[in-house]
Write a protein that holds these residues in place. Structure first.
Motif, PDB file in Angstrom:
ATOM      1  N   LYS A 151      47.718  33.039  44.535  1.00 29.59           N
ATOM      2  CA  LYS A 151      48.370  34.403  45.210  1.00 29.59           C
ATOM      3  C   LYS A 151      46.359  34.592  45.012  1.00 29.59           C
ATOM      4  O   LYS A 151      45.718  35.495  45.633  1.00 29.59           O
ATOM      5  CB  LYS A 151      48.426  34.884  43.673  1.00 29.59           C
ATOM      6  N   THR A 152      45.427  33.443  44.981  1.00 25.62           N
ATOM      7  CA  THR A 152      43.554  34.108  45.431  1.00 25.62           C
ATOM      8  C   THR A 152      43.553  33.370  46.267  1.00 25.62           C
ATOM      9  O   THR A 152      42.289  33.713  47.238  1.00 25.62           O
ATOM     10  CB  THR A 152      43.170  34.042  44.459  1.00 25.62           C
ATOM     11  N   VAL A 153      44.213  32.238  47.588  1.00 18.19           N
ATOM     12  CA  VAL A 153      43.825  31.060  47.995  1.00 18.19           C
ATOM     13  C   VAL A 153      44.575  32.055  49.560  1.00 18.19           C
ATOM     14  O   VAL A 153      45.536  32.602  49.879  1.00 18.19           O
ATOM     15  CB  VAL A 153      44.124  29.539  48.475  1.00 18.19           C
ATOM     16  N   GLY A 154      44.423  31.717  50.928  1.00 20.40           N
ATOM     17  CA  GLY A 154      44.585  31.966  51.955  1.00 20.40           C
ATOM     18  C   GLY A 154      43.702  33.612  52.433  1.00 20.40           C
ATOM     19  O   GLY A 154      42.640  33.523  51.965  1.00 20.40           O
ATOM     20  N   ASP A 155      44.169  33.647  53.613  1.00 18.47           N
ATOM     21  CA  ASP A 155      43.864  35.102  53.931  1.00 18.47           C
ATOM     22  C   ASP A 155      43.849  36.631  52.833  1.00 18.47           C
ATOM     23  O   ASP A 155      44.461  36.550  52.045  1.00 18.47           O
ATOM     24  CB  ASP A 155      45.029  35.450  55.299  1.00 18.47           C
ATOM     25  N   ILE A 156      41.865  36.644  52.969  1.00 19.66           N
ATOM     26  CA  ILE A 156      42.087  38.201  51.899  1.00 19.66           C
ATOM     27  C   ILE A 156      43.469  38.997  51.750  1.00 19.66           C
ATOM     28  O   ILE A 156      43.753  39.480  50.821  1.00 19.66           O
ATOM     29  CB  ILE A 156      41.240  38.719  52.572  1.00 19.66           C
ATOM     30  N   ASN A 157      43.699  39.292  53.064  1.00 14.16           N
ATOM     31  CA  ASN A 157      44.801  41.015  53.166  1.00 14.16           C
ATOM     32  C   ASN A 157      46.796  39.816  52.776  1.00 14.16           C
ATOM     33  O   ASN A 157      47.245  40.835  52.328  1.00 14.16           O
ATOM     34  CB  ASN A 157      45.089  41.572  54.669  1.00 14.16           C
ATOM     35  N   GLN A 158      46.561  38.747  52.329  1.00 10.01           N
ATOM     36  CA  GLN A 158      47.572  38.124  51.487  1.00 10.01           C
ATOM     37  C   GLN A 158      47.327  38.026  50.756  1.00 10.01           C
ATOM     38  O   GLN A 158      48.008  37.069  49.598  1.00 10.01           O
ATOM     39  CB  GLN A 158      48.079  37.346  52.363  1.00 10.01           C
ATOM     40  N   ARG A 159      46.188  38.790  49.638  1.00 10.39           N
ATOM     41  CA  ARG A 159      46.007  38.216  47.454  1.00 10.39           C
ATOM     42  C   ARG A 159      46.726  39.824  47.590  1.00 10.39           C
ATOM     43  O   ARG A 159      46.192  40.196  47.778  1.00 10.39           O
ATOM     44  CB  ARG A 159      44.141  37.939  48.131  1.00 10.39           C
ATOM     45  N   GLU A 160      47.821  39.339  46.233  1.00 12.00           N
ATOM     46  CA  GLU A 160      47.963  40.671  45.856  1.00 12.00           C
ATOM     47  C   GLU A 160      47.105  40.561  44.430  1.00 12.00           C
ATOM     48  O   GLU A 160      46.698  40.206  43.670  1.00 12.00           O
ATOM     49  CB  GLU A 160      49.874  39.680  45.544  1.00 12.00           C
ATOM     50  N   MET A 161      46.683  42.261  45.210  1.00 10.39           N
ATOM     51  CA  MET A 161      46.321  43.163  44.023  1.00 10.39           C
ATOM     52  C   MET A 161      47.275  43.125  42.561  1.00 10.39           C
ATOM     53  O   MET A 161      48.140  43.360  42.482  1.00 10.39           O
ATOM     54  CB  MET A 161      46.098  44.426  44.234  1.00 10.39           C
ATOM     55  N   ILE A 162      46.036  42.367  41.332  1.00 13.43           N
ATOM     56  CA  ILE A 162      47.172  43.181  40.036  1.00 13.43           C
ATOM     57  C   ILE A 162      46.038  43.722  38.950  1.00 13.43           C
ATOM     58  O   ILE A 162      44.483  43.675  39.152  1.00 13.43           O
ATOM     59  CB  ILE A 162      47.573  41.359  39.236  1.00 13.43           C
ATOM     60  N   LYS A 163      46.360  44.125  38.122  1.00 19.11           N
ATOM     61  CA  LYS A 163      46.067  45.592  36.863  1.00 19.11           C
ATOM     62  C   LYS A 163      44.408  44.359  36.201  1.00 19.11           C
ATOM     63  O   LYS A 163      45.394  42.850  36.059  1.00 19.11           O
ATOM     64  CB  LYS A 163      46.759  45.584  36.192  1.00 19.11           C
ATOM     65  N   ASN A 164      43.719  44.468  36.154  1.00 13.76           N
ATOM     66  CA  ASN A 164      42.760  43.269  35.449  1.00 13.76           C
ATOM     67  C   ASN A 164      43.009  43.657  34.051  1.00 13.76           C
ATOM     68  O   ASN A 164      43.099  44.306  33.083  1.00 13.76           O
ATOM     69  CB  ASN A 164      41.229  44.065  35.319  1.00 13.76           C
ATOM     70  N   ARG A 165      43.465  42.430  33.514  1.00 10.68           N
ATOM     71  CA  ARG A 165      43.362  42.381  31.620  1.00 10.68           C
ATOM     72  C   ARG A 165      42.535  42.925  30.749  1.00 10.68           C
ATOM     73  O   ARG A 165      42.933  43.114  29.793  1.00 10.68           O
ATOM     74  CB  ARG A 165      44.106  41.287  30.789  1.00 10.68           C
ATOM     75  N   TRP A 166      41.083  43.437  31.426  1.00 11.98           N
ATOM     76  CA  TRP A 166      40.342  44.275  30.862  1.00 11.98           C
ATOM     77  C   TRP A 166      40.053  45.870  31.351  1.00 11.98           C
ATOM     78  O   TRP A 166      39.310  46.454  30.589  1.00 11.98           O
ATOM     79  CB  TRP A 166      38.462  43.677  31.013  1.00 11.98           C
ATOM     80  N   ASN A 167      41.277  46.033  32.053  1.00 11.73           N
ATOM     81  CA  ASN A 167      41.185  47.381  32.355  1.00 11.73           C
ATOM     82  C   ASN A 167      41.530  47.882  30.932  1.00 11.73           C
ATOM     83  O   ASN A 167      40.576  49.636  30.417  1.00 11.73           O
ATOM     84  CB  ASN A 167      42.461  47.335  32.992  1.00 11.73           C
ATOM     85  N   ASP A 168      42.002  47.700  30.209  1.00  9.59           N
ATOM     86  CA  ASP A 168      42.363  49.421  28.268  1.00  9.59           C
ATOM     87  C   ASP A 168      42.338  47.902  27.053  1.00  9.59           C
ATOM     88  O   ASP A 168      42.731  48.373  26.800  1.00  9.59           O
ATOM     89  CB  ASP A 168      43.789  49.735  28.767  1.00  9.59           C
ATOM     90  N   GLU A 169      41.431  47.135  28.031  1.00  7.55           N
ATOM     91  CA  GLU A 169      41.694  46.045  26.388  1.00  7.55           C
ATOM     92  C   GLU A 169      40.834  46.328  25.000  1.00  7.55           C
ATOM     93  O   GLU A 169      41.165  46.746  23.910  1.00  7.55           O
ATOM     94  CB  GLU A 169      40.713  45.105  26.972  1.00  7.55           C
ATOM     95  N   PHE A 170      39.406  46.946  25.552  1.00  9.39           N
ATOM     96  CA  PHE A 170      38.855  47.438  24.923  1.00  9.39           C
ATOM     97  C   PHE A 170      38.677  49.116  24.842  1.00  9.39           C
ATOM     98  O   PHE A 170      38.323  49.561  25.614  1.00  9.39           O
ATOM     99  CB  PHE A 170      36.896  47.032  25.370  1.00  9.39           C
TER     100      PHE A 170
END
Length: 561
Positions: free
Chosen positions: A163-182
């Motif tokens: 999901k991180t290769v190919g056209d930039i606009n075809q890469r699916e955004m997800i929540k970062n696991r550090w979003n609420d870790e600390f």
């Protein structure tokens, strides 16, 4: 056609003659420099197919327009629009404003502003000063995309390289696991858009002459969080991701995934040799999954060396279990992690002296001395920590027949956006600096030898006796003996070395020294408060007298006949 990977976009409806503005403030602001050119791009369309004017402004924190340009948006179909803006000022906390002029409905997505002066001048490329700090270290490898980020809090947020290769606009955004870790530093605005993906990581490694070391999820989420696991009989998609990644990196341009790489601009192989299976996993669940991965990968790609996990700690029941199991499995390389107090690093400089020479190679994959305690936000990159790491690294170098790779971690931290400390390199939106730990790592990395030689005191390795730690290598290409010496004492120490072999007559040794008060640090204001200072030393015969400053680290390159 709508984008099913990233279905969300902004629809702006203007019903009056008054302009409407939306603002993208970036991540903790945008660093803008006077005289630099910035590439703006946006995907846009007009609902009714008419034409509309979009003004793009770079705006300082105080509201001053630093650069501006206009774009005409026309037609019902999504199109990519771009324009270059020159900045008339410098601001660390700038933003980009989109001013919609006139009535109508405009849809916008993938709003982006990038400096044109990136690493190797690549459009949408990496920040040049940060990559340069890496390149200056001459690293042997780059481990990516990280550690815990691979696992995810749960498997739904694990890192999936496809999901991180190919056209930039075809890469699916997800929540970062550090979003609420600390809880002490939550980052609710921290997401992964994967503008930096596996292709870019491979490209980075190639650019700086380093071997790529990608780490893949092995069907286990972080065991400190959800501890979610995939049943063994459902691992096939994870195994296929691993096999496909090797094809993406090394396969011909005619293969399925090699073709993806070639279409992105790199028809040649990335020469992948190493692959990590999981990060910091432990227990029977990990061993069971590692076996399956190892069998499948080695069956098709026997030349790929696999990096396995010894767990999150450097000793104890979990560590011993993993180490014994992986030894029985004849694992290629075992990844050991240690985030410990400086005293631990000093007392463990001889850790690998007694390791089995017939067992797996060791990857010291994550380590950093903690000035206060592991995970403490009060940890500092001070000289005491850096010096203790230097002492420990003399043991890594002395045992290079066992310790195959080593890397400090974490690598980068934003001064406004960090959650974990210490970190090797710090930066804000405009500038960056290496810590004392960075310069220790760099001195080891740029002064590697081609073979180890003994450096003995009273027939023993120099590892803490009289407060001294040392290692020695020979560089057969430059014909030099290279010494690394750490003096942890509170006073200057005189050392006399006898070299078995002839030194170059009337030669000049090059010396680099680092020393400071134990709690001293570098900063954005004083980035080289603690950095190596170079000098020369006359040598002849086979004896060498050295003066080691108190609490210092020295590297000496001595010319040989």
């Amino acid at each position: 056609m709508e984008n099913t990977v990233n279905p969300h976009f902004a629809r702006v409806t203007v019903n009056s003659s008054t302009d409407f503005t939306i603002t993208n403030e970036g991540f903790r602001g945008m660093g803008i420099k006077e005289g630099q050119s910035y590439a703006f791009s946006v995907w846009a369309r007009r609902e009714d197919g008419t034409s509309g004017t979009l003004r793009v402004d770079i705006v300082s924190k105080e509201g001053k327009i630093l650069g501006s340009s206009e774009i005409q948006i026309a037609g019902k179909e999504w199109k990519n629009y771009s324009v270059n803006l020159a900045s008339k000022g410098t601001d660390a906390k700038a933003s980009v404003s989109l001013v919609f002029k006139g009535k109508g409905v405009t849809d916008v997505d993938m709003i982006s502003l990038f400096p044109q002066d990136t690493w190797k001048q690549r459009p949408g490329g990496l920040r040049k000063d940060l990559v340069q700090l890496l390149a200056d270290m001459k690293p042997g490898f780059v481990r990516f995309p990280g550690g815990c980020i691979v696992e995810g809090f749960g498997l739904d947020t694990r890192y999936q390289w496809k999901k991180t290769v190919g056209d930039i606009n075809q890469r699916e955004m997800i929540k970062n696991r550090w979003n609420d870790e600390f809880k002490h530093r939550p980052a609710p605005d921290y997401y992964q858009t994967f503008g930096l993906g596996f292709y870019e990581y491979f490209q980075l490694a190639e650019d700086i002459g380093a071997a790529p070391l990608p780490i893949l999820n092995c069907g286990m989420a972080c065991q400190f969080n959800s501890a979610e696991v995939v049943p063994l009989n459902e691992l096939d998609p994870y195994l296929q991701d691993a096999l496909d990644l090797i094809e993406f990196a090394n396969g011909s341009a005619q293969s399925k995934w090699g073709k993806v790489r070639a279409e992105m601009g790199h028809p040649e192989s990335f020469n992948l040799k190493y692959l990590g299976i999981g990060n910091e996993q432990w227990g029977p669940q990990y061993i069971d999954r590692y076996k399956i991965f190892a069998d499948a990968i080695h069956a098709r790609y026997p030349e790929i060396k696999l990096v396995s996990s010894a767990g999150p700690t450097a000793d104890g029941e979990l560590f011993n279990f993993a180490s014994n199991e992986l030894k029985e499995l004849k694992a290629d390389i075992v990844d050991e992690h240690y985030y410990q107090k400086p005293e631990w690093f000093l007392s463990n400089a001889g850790r690998y002296d007694s390791y089995d020479r017939n067992g797996p190679r060791i990857f010291a994959g994550e380590y950093a001395a903690q000035s206060v305690a592991t995970v403490s936000p009060e940890n500092k990159n001070n000289w005491l920590c850096a010096m203790s790491e230097a002492a420990f690294m003399t043991g890594l170098e002395r045992n290079a027949d066992v310790v195959y790779m080593a890397s400090y971690a974490p690598l980068f931290a934003h001064t406004d956006g960090w959650q974990w400390t210490p970190d090797l390199i710090w930066f804000d939106n405009l500038s960056s600096f290496g810590t004392p730990n960075y310069y220790v790592q760099k001195l080891f990395s740029v002064n590697k030898g081609t073979r180890i030689v003994s450096l003995l005191s009273n027939s023993h390795a120099v590892e803490g006796e009289n407060g001294l730690f040392a290692s020695a290598v020979i560089d057969d290409q430059s014909h030099e003996l290279i010494l690394k010496l750490v003096n942890t004492n509170q006073q200057t120490t005189n050392v006399e070395l006898e070299v078995k072999g002839s030194l170059k007559r009337n030669g000049q040794a090059r010396v680099w020294k680092m020393n400071a008060q134990p709690d001293a640090v570098n900063s954005l204001e004083n980035p080289q408060a603690i950095a190596p200072k170079e000098s020369t030393l006359a040598v002849s015969g086979n004896k060498l007298a050295l003066v080691l400053d108190k609490q210092s680290f020295s590297v000496v390159r001595i010319p040989l006949k």
